[in-house]
Enzyme design. Structure first.
Site, short mmCIF file in Angstrom:
data_model
loop_
_atom_site.label_atom_id
_atom_site.label_comp_id
_atom_site.label_asym_id
_atom_site.label_seq_id
_atom_site.Cartn_x
_atom_site.Cartn_y
_atom_site.Cartn_z
N ASP A 126 1.28 1.24 -2.24
CA ASP A 126 0.25 1.90 -1.43
C ASP A 126 0.67 3.36 -1.23
O ASP A 126 1.83 3.71 -1.45
CB ASP A 126 0.17 1.26 -0.04
CG ASP A 126 -0.39 -0.16 -0.08
OD1 ASP A 126 -0.73 -0.62 -1.19
OD2 ASP A 126 -0.46 -0.79 0.98
N ASP A 128 1.17 5.98 1.75
CA ASP A 128 1.28 6.09 3.21
C ASP A 128 1.09 7.54 3.63
O ASP A 128 1.82 8.42 3.15
CB ASP A 128 2.65 5.59 3.68
CG ASP A 128 2.84 4.10 3.43
OD1 ASP A 128 2.03 3.32 3.95
OD2 ASP A 128 3.78 3.73 2.71
#
Length: 198
Positions: A126, A128
């Site tokens: 992902d 962040d």
């Protein structure tokens, strides 16, 4: 003053507790930075996390503030360009223009990699991000922002940094009246992340 997600250099193996795992000693010995955690620490210390090469390798520790030799804040990483071509870095490239007017920064594995050059991201990582929100962000504005963030090529975890802690954009843009505010003293369910927890 240091804030959660800042990267700090200067910690030595001597600062680690005796029960620290070997990989944490190796990371510190190699000169890797530690990341500031949102947690209470002893006076003159800062709560930090040591990152290993594997996702599950995370170790909570404390570092003397006097030992800090260098500090990199998430905002300093917004414009750093990586030679690697991974979804998280593509998403960062994609979101830069949308966030240009905001006070934002890169955290997590992407922030660590951009700050150090140490490969911390992989194809399924992902992205962040943090967004400094000293003033309240209306929930409809949060929904608009989330819609933009959701156009990215990989999942994005954007944390709103309020004066009292952090709340996930996804949660603040959602339907729940109460949201989880992460503070130094722990996580609290609150109605308004811009008000001090009672």
């Amino acid at each position: 003053m240091v804030n959660a997600h800042d990267l700090l250099w200067g910690m030595t193996p001597a600062h680690l507790p005796a029960d620290a795992p070997a990989w944490a000693v190796d990371a510190i010995s190699a000169g890797h930075p530690v990341v500031v955690r949102r947690a209470l620490a002893e006076p003159d210390q800062v709560a930090v996390g040591v990152r290993g090469r594997l996702r599950e390798q995370r170790f909570a520790a404390q570092m003397p503030i006097a030992a800090v030799r260098r500090r990199v804040v998430p905002e300093a990483l917004c414009g750093v360009i990586s030679p690697r071509d991974l979804p998280a870095l593509q998403a960062l490239q994609q979101l830069r223009p949308m966030l240009a007017q905001a006070n934002w920064g890169v955290s997590g594995s992407a922030g660590f990699e951009l700050a150090t050059g140490i490969e911390a991201l992989h194809a399924l990582s992902d992205l962040d991000l943090i967004l400094r929100t000293p003033d309240p962000l209306a929930r409809d504005q949060a929904r608009d922002l989330l819609a933009k963030v959701n156009t990215a090529v990989c999942p994005v975890d954007l944390q709103l940094q309020t004066p009292f802690g952090a709340v996930a954009l996804r949660e603040w843009a959602g339907p729940s009246r109460r949201v989880l505010l992460k503070t130094a003293s722990g996580a609290h369910l609150v109605l308004d992340p811009w008000q001090a927890v009672a």
